[in-house]
Design an enzyme around this catalytic site. Structure first.
Site, PDB file in Angstrom:
ATOM      1  N   GLU A 179       5.211  -5.965  -2.052  1.00 37.15           N
ATOM      2  CA  GLU A 179       5.034  -4.916  -1.572  1.00 37.15           C
ATOM      3  C   GLU A 179       5.231  -3.897  -2.687  1.00 37.15           C
ATOM      4  O   GLU A 179       4.518  -2.922  -3.012  1.00 37.15           O
ATOM      5  CB  GLU A 179       5.748  -4.515  -0.283  1.00 37.15           C
ATOM      6  CG  GLU A 179       5.211  -3.342   0.610  1.00 37.15           C
ATOM      7  CD  GLU A 179       5.866  -3.317   1.750  1.00 37.15           C
ATOM      8  OE1 GLU A 179       6.614  -4.219   2.267  1.00 37.15           O
ATOM      9  OE2 GLU A 179       5.395  -2.452   2.604  1.00 37.15           O
TER      10      GLU A 179
HETATM   11  N1  LIG Z   1       0.846  11.997   9.228  1.00 39.68           N
HETATM   12  C1  LIG Z   1       2.030  11.548   9.484  1.00 39.68           C
HETATM   13  N2  LIG Z   1       3.161  12.122   9.531  1.00 39.68           N
HETATM   14  C2  LIG Z   1       4.418  11.557   9.771  1.00 39.68           C
HETATM   15  N3  LIG Z   1       4.532  10.027   9.493  1.00 39.68           N
HETATM   16  C3  LIG Z   1       3.398   9.286   9.465  1.00 39.68           C
HETATM   17  C4  LIG Z   1       2.004   9.775   9.332  1.00 39.68           C
HETATM   18  N4  LIG Z   1       1.260   8.991   9.139  1.00 39.68           N
HETATM   19  C5  LIG Z   1       2.019   7.831   9.136  1.00 39.68           C
HETATM   20  N5  LIG Z   1       3.456   7.986   9.212  1.00 39.68           N
HETATM   21  C6  LIG Z   1       4.465   7.268   9.316  1.00 39.68           C
HETATM   22  O1  LIG Z   1       4.320   6.522   8.086  1.00 39.68           O
HETATM   23  C7  LIG Z   1       5.028   5.161   8.289  1.00 39.68           C
HETATM   24  C8  LIG Z   1       4.199   4.113   7.503  1.00 39.68           C
HETATM   25  O2  LIG Z   1       4.774   2.901   7.646  1.00 39.68           O
HETATM   26  P1  LIG Z   1       3.787   1.624   7.759  1.00 39.68           P
HETATM   27  O3  LIG Z   1       3.146   1.452   6.523  1.00 39.68           O
HETATM   28  O4  LIG Z   1       3.113   1.457   8.963  1.00 39.68           O
HETATM   29  O5  LIG Z   1       5.003   0.401   7.857  1.00 39.68           O
HETATM   30  P2  LIG Z   1       5.685  -0.493   7.005  1.00 39.68           P
HETATM   31  O6  LIG Z   1       5.363  -0.070   5.517  1.00 39.68           O
HETATM   32  O7  LIG Z   1       7.176  -0.392   6.880  1.00 39.68           O
HETATM   33  O8  LIG Z   1       4.936  -1.837   7.197  1.00 39.68           O
HETATM   34  C9  LIG Z   1       5.284   5.054   9.639  1.00 39.68           C
HETATM   35  O9  LIG Z   1       6.669   5.363   9.908  1.00 39.68           O
HETATM   36  C10 LIG Z   1       4.462   6.249  10.288  1.00 39.68           C
HETATM   37  O10 LIG Z   1       4.805   6.510  11.569  1.00 39.68           O
HETATM   38 CA   LIG Z   2       3.346   0.533   4.639  1.00 38.74          CA
END
Ligand SMILES: Nc1ncnc2c1ncn2[C@@H]1O[C@H](COP(=O)(O)OP(=O)(O)O)[C@@H](O)[C@H]1O
Ligand SMILES: [Ca+2]
Length: 510
Positions: free
Chosen positions: A173
């Site tokens: 990643e």
């Molecule tokens: N518009 C936004 N404002 C704030 N946080 C956001 C927004 N869009 C996405 N996120 C956050 O960004 C993060 C994306 O993480 P994610 O890629 O799903 O998890 P990981 O990479 O740990 O598997 C999450 O915490 C999500 O809530």
């Molecule tokens: Ca991610």
């Protein structure tokens, strides 16, 4: 004065000039015709690829396209579509595993519409799951396997060329995020003058990558100081004929959602009643947490505690300084078995060069208006902005930003404080090198993230060696040849005129 007997000579000269004029016109017409036919746009031979980023909070589907004949060039692959899958991330289907696959159907349909149907069969599709699935695998391996086979079944049924659905490692990643941003910034294959500038100023050629997710966070950058201290943090790449020694680390449970869970688990160790005053939420904000599931999560399970209540009532206090102190305890700086560490005894070589910070780093800082480019804001300005945002009462914030999802809005104060704590306390960015961090959402039309790097790697689109290329493009070569020929012909003509001055040009004839 007119000389008798020159009339026939004059008319023969005129004939020669006429023929020359006619031939020149013909040559010009031929040149234009050749140039037009040669440069007529060729039918575009476009290839496509699909990557699904199955994150902890949600899944995104990306469609990329590139010209088939240029696939080994840098910066030619671009994102043409992104589709956000409705509902939670695939790890959220642990209690209804068979529904994980069908949740992707709508975005797959969208991809079918974007990609010409004749190309569906040859379009590769990959799914990579990140920290949410890493956590589910730790908590319930069989549920994680079932979720993966459900998404695999759905992807196999789609008309594309299925290439695999798997949980990628934190190292991958980090590495693919670094490859993505440097590919999009054009840092791998630099033009002559850029290369020279970098060697003269000894500026770093590549940019580091900071990725903040919901469940994990990654830091990746080229480091000159990489010794063999911690081989698991070391990666080696050879791209376009150049070697890169890259440091990377992924912190599971340090994405912003899991960091909040960790913080609450710590708070729960000392609460005396079922209500908690939390400095990281706005004054007037209230939230209830179910204790029963809370400690099942691998990020909090080591803090498991028997409590005399089933629900915890959180009330916001809106105090940035207290919140920072509270968050700081998540970064254990007491032991370091290496020459230098970030936190929790993890090796970190000295920070080097620029950093692109994306995903939640960008979402949060963009909401707070703190991403100003090309001149990043000073760290003290960033701190004071977050401090005053945290101090605003919840009712006021809700009214001012009624269009923003309440889940996001209620956590921007915590997230802002967490980002500063991670960067300042965790990685030890200072007032000086803070300016090296650039918050990036997109680069050109493509989102900054790990998916593009993943696809480039799996389709072998980044060659290890620089492809052998003639020094000039075909167009410049032809142009230069035509120019040289014209110069040569003019010089010859001029020389001929000089030495065999035709009678018509001789003095006194006209
Ligand atoms: N518009 C936004 N404002 C704030 N946080 C956001 C927004 N869009 C996405 N996120 C956050 O960004 C993060 C994306 O993480 P994610 O890629 O799903 O998890 P990981 O990479 O740990 O598997 C999450 O915490 C999500 O809530
Ligand atoms: Ca991610």
């Amino acid at each position: 004065m007119l000389v008798t007997g020159t009339k026939p000579k004059m008319s023969s000269t005129r004939t020669i000039l006429l023929i020359l004029g006619f031939l020149s016109t013909l040559a010009v017409i031929a040149l234009i015709a050749v140039a037009v036919t040669q440069n007529k746009p060729l039918p575009r031979n476009i290839k496509y690829g699909i990557v699904l980023d199955a994150g902890s909070s949600h899944t995104n589907l990306y469609v990329y396209e590139w010209p088939a004949e240029k696939e080994n060039d840098t910066g030619v692959v671009k994102q043409v579509e992104v589709c956000k899958v409705e509902g939670p991330g695939i790890s959220g289907y642990s209690h209804a595993t068979e529904e994980a696959g069908p949740s992707l159907a709508q975005c797959l349909q969208q991809a079918k519409e974007v990609i010409p149907s004749a190309q569906h069969k040859e379009t590769p599709v990959y799914l990579g799951a990140t920290a949410g699935m890493r956590l589910l695998r730790l908590q319930n391996k069989s549920a994680a396997d079932k979720v993966l086979s459900s998404v695999e079944n759905t992807l196999r049924l789609a008309p594309f060329n299925f290439q695999g659905a798997r949980i990628i490692t934190g190292q991958e990643e980090g590495a693919y995020g670094w490859i993505t941003i440097n590919y999009l910034l054009g840092n791998f294959k630099q033009s002559g003058w850029k290369k020279l500038l970098h060697s003269l100023t000894s500026l770093s050629e590549t940019s580091g990558a900071l990725d903040l997710g919901g469940a994990s966070t990654q830091i990746t950058f080229v480091s000159k100081d990489l010794s063999l201290e911690s081989p698991e943090n070391q990666l080696y790449f050879r791209l376009y004929g150049k070697d890169y020694q890259v440091y990377t680390h992924s912190f599971l449970c340090y994405g912003k959602d899991q960091a909040l869970q960790q913080k609450l688990a710590r708070d729960l160790q000392t609460v005396e009643s079922s209500s908690l005053l939390d400095p990281c939420f706005h004054q007037g904000y209230q939230r209830t947490i179910n204790i029963s599931d809370f400690f099942k999560n691998p990020c909090t399970s080591d803090k498991k505690k028997e409590l005399p209540f089933r629900q915890l009532y959180i009330e916001g206090e809106g105090d940035y300084q207290k919140c920072r102190e509270n968050i700081q305890t998540l970064f254990n700086k007491t032991h370091c078995p290496y020459s230098s560490c970030s936190f929790n005894g993890i090796y970190l070589p000295p920070l080097q060069g620029d950093f692109g910070a994306f995903s939640a780093f960008y979402f949060v800082m963009n909401f707070l208006n703190l991403t100003s480019e090309p001149h990043p804001l000073a760290l003290n300005k960033v701190t004071s902005t977050i401090e005053s945002f945290c101090a605003r009462p919840w009712q006021e914030v809700k009214t001012a930003y009624h269009h923003i999802k309440e889940k996001y809005l209620s956590e921007y104060c915590f997230s802002g404080a967490y980002i500063l704590s991670l960067l300042e306390n965790g990685y030890e960015f200072t007032e000086e090198n803070w300016q090296m961090i650039h918050f990036l959402g997109k680069i050109g039309s493509s989102d900054a993230g790990w998916t593009l790097g993943y696809m480039l790697n799996l389709t072998n689109m980044i060659p290890a060696e620089e492809p052998a290329e003639p020094p000039l493009s075909h167009g410049s070569y032809v142009g230069l040849m035509v120019l040289c020929s014209l110069v040569l012909v003019s010089v010859l003509l001029f020389a001929w005129l000089l030495f065999h001055k035709p009678k018509c040009l001789q003095k006194g004839i006209v």
